[in-house]
Design a protein around this motif. Sequence first.
Motif, PDB file in Angstrom:
ATOM      1  N   UNK A  36      21.652 -13.571 -31.402  1.00 57.25           N
ATOM      2  CA  UNK A  36      20.807 -12.377 -31.324  1.00 57.25           C
ATOM      3  C   UNK A  36      19.625 -12.624 -30.389  1.00 57.25           C
ATOM      4  N   UNK A  37      19.042 -13.817 -30.426  1.00 60.86           N
ATOM      5  CA  UNK A  37      17.933 -14.131 -29.526  1.00 60.86           C
ATOM      6  C   UNK A  37      18.382 -14.141 -28.069  1.00 60.86           C
ATOM      7  N   UNK A  38      19.585 -14.646 -27.798  1.00 59.90           N
ATOM      8  CA  UNK A  38      20.106 -14.620 -26.424  1.00 59.90           C
ATOM      9  C   UNK A  38      20.376 -13.191 -25.959  1.00 59.90           C
ATOM     10  N   UNK A  39      20.867 -12.346 -26.872  1.00 58.32           N
ATOM     11  CA  UNK A  39      21.057 -10.937 -26.514  1.00 58.32           C
ATOM     12  C   UNK A  39      19.724 -10.263 -26.221  1.00 58.32           C
ATOM     13  N   UNK A  40      18.701 -10.605 -26.991  1.00 60.03           N
ATOM     14  CA  UNK A  40      17.363 -10.050 -26.744  1.00 60.03           C
ATOM     15  C   UNK A  40      16.834 -10.518 -25.391  1.00 60.03           C
ATOM     16  N   UNK A  41      17.071 -11.778 -25.078  1.00 56.11           N
ATOM     17  CA  UNK A  41      16.640 -12.310 -23.781  1.00 56.11           C
ATOM     18  C   UNK A  41      17.373 -11.623 -22.635  1.00 56.11           C
ATOM     19  N   UNK A  42      18.668 -11.385 -22.808  1.00 55.55           N
ATOM     20  CA  UNK A  42      19.437 -10.691 -21.763  1.00 55.55           C
ATOM     21  C   UNK A  42      18.905  -9.277 -21.554  1.00 55.55           C
ATOM     22  N   UNK A  43      18.576  -8.597 -22.641  1.00 57.54           N
ATOM     23  CA  UNK A  43      18.013  -7.251 -22.496  1.00 57.54           C
ATOM     24  C   UNK A  43      16.639  -7.285 -21.840  1.00 57.54           C
ATOM     25  N   UNK A  44      15.849  -8.301 -22.153  1.00 55.35           N
ATOM     26  CA  UNK A  44      14.539  -8.423 -21.529  1.00 55.35           C
ATOM     27  C   UNK A  44      14.670  -8.694 -20.030  1.00 55.35           C
ATOM     28  N   UNK A  45      15.611  -9.543 -19.655  1.00 60.63           N
ATOM     29  CA  UNK A  45      15.860  -9.800 -18.233  1.00 60.63           C
ATOM     30  C   UNK A  45      16.342  -8.525 -17.541  1.00 60.63           C
ATOM     31  N   UNK A  46      17.221  -7.769 -18.197  1.00 57.06           N
ATOM     32  CA  UNK A  46      17.683  -6.500 -17.625  1.00 57.06           C
ATOM     33  C   UNK A  46      16.531  -5.516 -17.477  1.00 57.06           C
ATOM     34  N   UNK A  47      15.621  -5.507 -18.440  1.00 58.52           N
ATOM     35  CA  UNK A  47      14.466  -4.606 -18.357  1.00 58.52           C
ATOM     36  C   UNK A  47      13.542  -5.002 -17.207  1.00 58.52           C
ATOM     37  N   UNK A  48      13.345  -6.297 -17.024  1.00 61.18           N
ATOM     38  CA  UNK A  48      12.500  -6.768 -15.914  1.00 61.18           C
ATOM     39  C   UNK A  48      13.141  -6.414 -14.583  1.00 61.18           C
ATOM     40  N   UNK A  49      14.441  -6.631 -14.466  1.00 59.12           N
ATOM     41  CA  UNK A  49      15.136  -6.274 -13.223  1.00 59.12           C
ATOM     42  C   UNK A  49      15.072  -4.763 -12.988  1.00 59.12           C
ATOM     43  N   UNK A  50      15.315  -3.976 -14.042  1.00 57.89           N
ATOM     44  CA  UNK A  50      15.283  -2.515 -13.931  1.00 57.89           C
ATOM     45  C   UNK A  50      13.885  -2.037 -13.539  1.00 57.89           C
ATOM     46  N   UNK A  51      12.864  -2.635 -14.155  1.00 57.45           N
ATOM     47  CA  UNK A  51      11.493  -2.255 -13.826  1.00 57.45           C
ATOM     48  C   UNK A  51      11.126  -2.637 -12.405  1.00 57.45           C
ATOM     49  N   UNK A  52      11.584  -3.795 -11.930  1.00 55.07           N
ATOM     50  CA  UNK A  52      11.287  -4.187 -10.547  1.00 55.07           C
ATOM     51  C   UNK A  52      11.988  -3.257  -9.562  1.00 55.07           C
ATOM     52  N   UNK A  53      13.207  -2.832  -9.888  1.00 61.86           N
ATOM     53  CA  UNK A  53      13.899  -1.876  -9.024  1.00 61.86           C
ATOM     54  C   UNK A  53      13.170  -0.533  -9.014  1.00 61.86           C
ATOM     55  N   UNK A  54      12.636  -0.163 -10.159  1.00 60.73           N
ATOM     56  CA  UNK A  54      11.895   1.092 -10.256  1.00 60.73           C
ATOM     57  C   UNK A  54      10.608   1.031  -9.445  1.00 60.73           C
ATOM     58  N   UNK A  55       9.941  -0.122  -9.463  1.00 58.46           N
ATOM     59  CA  UNK A  55       8.688  -0.270  -8.720  1.00 58.46           C
ATOM     60  C   UNK A  55       8.902  -0.377  -7.214  1.00 58.46           C
ATOM     61  N   UNK A  56      10.062  -0.906  -6.790  1.00 54.42           N
ATOM     62  CA  UNK A  56      10.310  -1.045  -5.352  1.00 54.42           C
ATOM     63  C   UNK A  56      10.815   0.243  -4.716  1.00 54.42           C
ATOM     64  N   UNK A  57      10.972   1.275  -5.509  1.00 53.75           N
ATOM     65  CA  UNK A  57      11.347   2.566  -4.942  1.00 53.75           C
ATOM     66  C   UNK A  57      12.833   2.807  -4.852  1.00 53.75           C
ATOM     67  N   UNK A  58      13.616   2.164  -5.695  1.00 56.19           N
ATOM     68  CA  UNK A  58      15.056   2.419  -5.717  1.00 56.19           C
ATOM     69  C   UNK A  58      15.286   3.879  -6.109  1.00 56.19           C
TER      70      UNK A  58
END
Length: 154
Positions: A36-58
């Motif tokens: 469960x902790x690894x799944x939470x980490x994967x979701x957090x990494x996905x959120x960081x990637x998604x947020x960075x894409x959102x900030x770069x103007x994707x």
Amino acid sequence: MSRDPENSSETAGSRDPGSRLPLVRPPGIRVIAVIVALEATALLVAAIWYGSQLLTGAPVLSFWGAVFTLGLLLAFSAWLIAVALFLFRGYRWPRAGALVAQLFTLTIGFPTMTGGYPLAGLAMLVPAVLAIVLLFDKRVIAFASRAGGAPPAL
């Protein structure tokens, strides 16, 4: 009125909420908490990637829809971290949360595997099935049965 046990052997095998002596943590609890902790980490990494894409103007169809999706990823990640932590501590309520998370993972992992990404699908399916099987182990259920709150009145 409740009374204190006269010797420690009365509380060693029981797990009432007022007991101070914990049972031995079964290995299944550790495995489920790590999954469960690894799944939470994967979701957090996905959120960081998604947020960075959102900030770069994707390009997105709806900016506020994308912000809402980012919020959901972060909230679900925080919820899974809490589930892993409190399940590891032996509380009762995270078992249901862990089961629901694994069922969600199965609903995403199976179409991923059959849709042309077998390794990614198996990476989701195998831990989810393992966690579901371990959630119904007698030792895991016995350990994770502590209720939160005040000790019983009687």
